[in-house]
Design an enzyme around this catalytic site. Sequence first.
Site, PDB file in Angstrom:
ATOM      1  CB  SER A 164      -0.989   0.004   1.165  1.00  0.00           C
ATOM      2  OG  SER A 164      -0.328   0.213   2.383  1.00  0.00           O
TER       3      SER A 164
ATOM      4  CG  MET B 155       7.981  -7.827   5.514  1.00  0.00           C
ATOM      5  SD  MET B 155       7.671  -6.269   6.382  1.00  0.00           S
ATOM      6  CE  MET B 155       7.239  -6.932   7.982  1.00  0.00           C
TER       7      MET B 155
ATOM      8  CG  HIS C  39       9.557   1.432  12.083  1.00  0.00           C
ATOM      9  ND1 HIS C  39       9.661   0.058  11.979  1.00  0.00           N
ATOM     10  CD2 HIS C  39       9.258   1.689  13.379  1.00  0.00           C
ATOM     11  CE1 HIS C  39       9.433  -0.488  13.167  1.00  0.00           C
ATOM     12  NE2 HIS C  39       9.185   0.481  14.026  1.00  0.00           N
TER      13      HIS C  39
HETATM   14  C1  GRF Z   1       3.855  -0.722   6.785  1.00  0.00           C
HETATM   15  O1  GRF Z   1       3.188  -0.670   8.010  1.00  0.00           O
HETATM   16  C2  GRF Z   1       5.245  -0.170   6.925  1.00  0.00           C
HETATM   17  O2  GRF Z   1       5.334   0.846   7.863  1.00  0.00           O
HETATM   18  C3  GRF Z   1       6.042  -1.365   7.355  1.00  0.00           C
HETATM   19  O3  GRF Z   1       5.485  -2.452   6.672  1.00  0.00           O
HETATM   20  C4  GRF Z   1       4.130  -2.162   6.350  1.00  0.00           C
HETATM   21  C5  GRF Z   1       3.993  -2.330   4.869  1.00  0.00           C
HETATM   22  O4  GRF Z   1       2.680  -2.133   4.410  1.00  0.00           O
HETATM   23  N1  GRF Z   1       7.445  -1.181   7.098  1.00  0.00           N
HETATM   24  P1  GRF Z   1       2.404  -2.016   2.857  1.00  0.00           P
HETATM   25  O5  GRF Z   1       2.987  -3.298   2.226  1.00  0.00           O
HETATM   26  O6  GRF Z   1       3.091  -0.806   2.353  1.00  0.00           O
HETATM   27  O7  GRF Z   1       0.926  -1.965   2.716  1.00  0.00           O
END
Ligand code: GRF
Length: 213
Positions: free
Chosen positions: A13, A90, A109
Site C-alpha cells: 500500500s 521485511m 516504519h
Molecule cells: C507498513 O506498516 C510499513 O510501515 C512497514 O510495513 C508495512 C507495509 O505495508 N514497514 P504495505 O505493504 O506498504 O501496505
Amino acid sequence: MLTLGVLASGRGSNFQSIIDSIESGFLDAKTAVLITDNPDAYAIERAKKHNIESLVLKPRDFADKNAYYSYIAGEFKKRGVELVILAGFMRVVGKALIEQYRNKTMNIHPALLPSFPGLHGQKQAADYSVKISGCTVHFVDEGMDTGPIIIQAAVPSYHDDTEDTLSERILKQEHRIFPYAIKLYSEGRISVKGRKVIVNVGRDDALLINPPF
Ligand code: GRF
C-alpha cells in the site's frame, strides 16, 4: 526526474501511495523497478497495473546475504536508480546494498522511532499503552530501524486500540509522509550530517511533524 527502485515484500500500500503521488504530479519521479523477495506479494500486481517492471529475487537462490544484496544493487544501478525505497520490505538490508546507496535508501516504519523498532511496531506501541504513536521515514543504515530520521507523523493511541485499529490510523499517515519525504529528496532539500537530517522546507522545520497538506 528522480529514478526510484522499490523493494517490497507484501501488499504494497505504501508502494501504491508512491505510484499515486507520481501519477497525480505531486512527485516528479519514476519507478524503474520493483524488486520483491516474495512471489505472492500483492505489490507485484500493483506494478503490473502501472506498467512497472518487477523482479522476484529469493534470498535462498543466492550463495549468501552479500551475494543477494550485491545482485540487487547491481539491478538498481543498471536501471539508473538514484533512490531506493523500502516499502514494507521485511528483511534487514545487507551491507552490499547499503554501501552502494548510503543516505539514498529510505524506509518507512510504523512507530515513532527510536521507540518500537523491529517487527509489529504498532502492536508493541498498543501493548505498551503509549498515548502517542505514529510513523517514521528514515535513511537505512546497518542497524534495525536505526538510521537518520527524515520525517515523522504522530497519531493518538487509545487505551482500547488493538494492533489493527492503531495500524489503520498510522497507515493513513504513512501514505502521506513517505511520498512527501521522497518529494523533499527529489527537490534537493534533504542533507545528512552524521545522524542529523537537515530538511530545508523554507519555513519552520517543526511543520515536518505533520506535513502541510
Ligand atoms: C507498513 O506498516 C510499513 O510501515 C512497514 O510495513 C508495512 C507495509 O505495508 N514497514 P504495505 O505493504 O506498504 O501496505
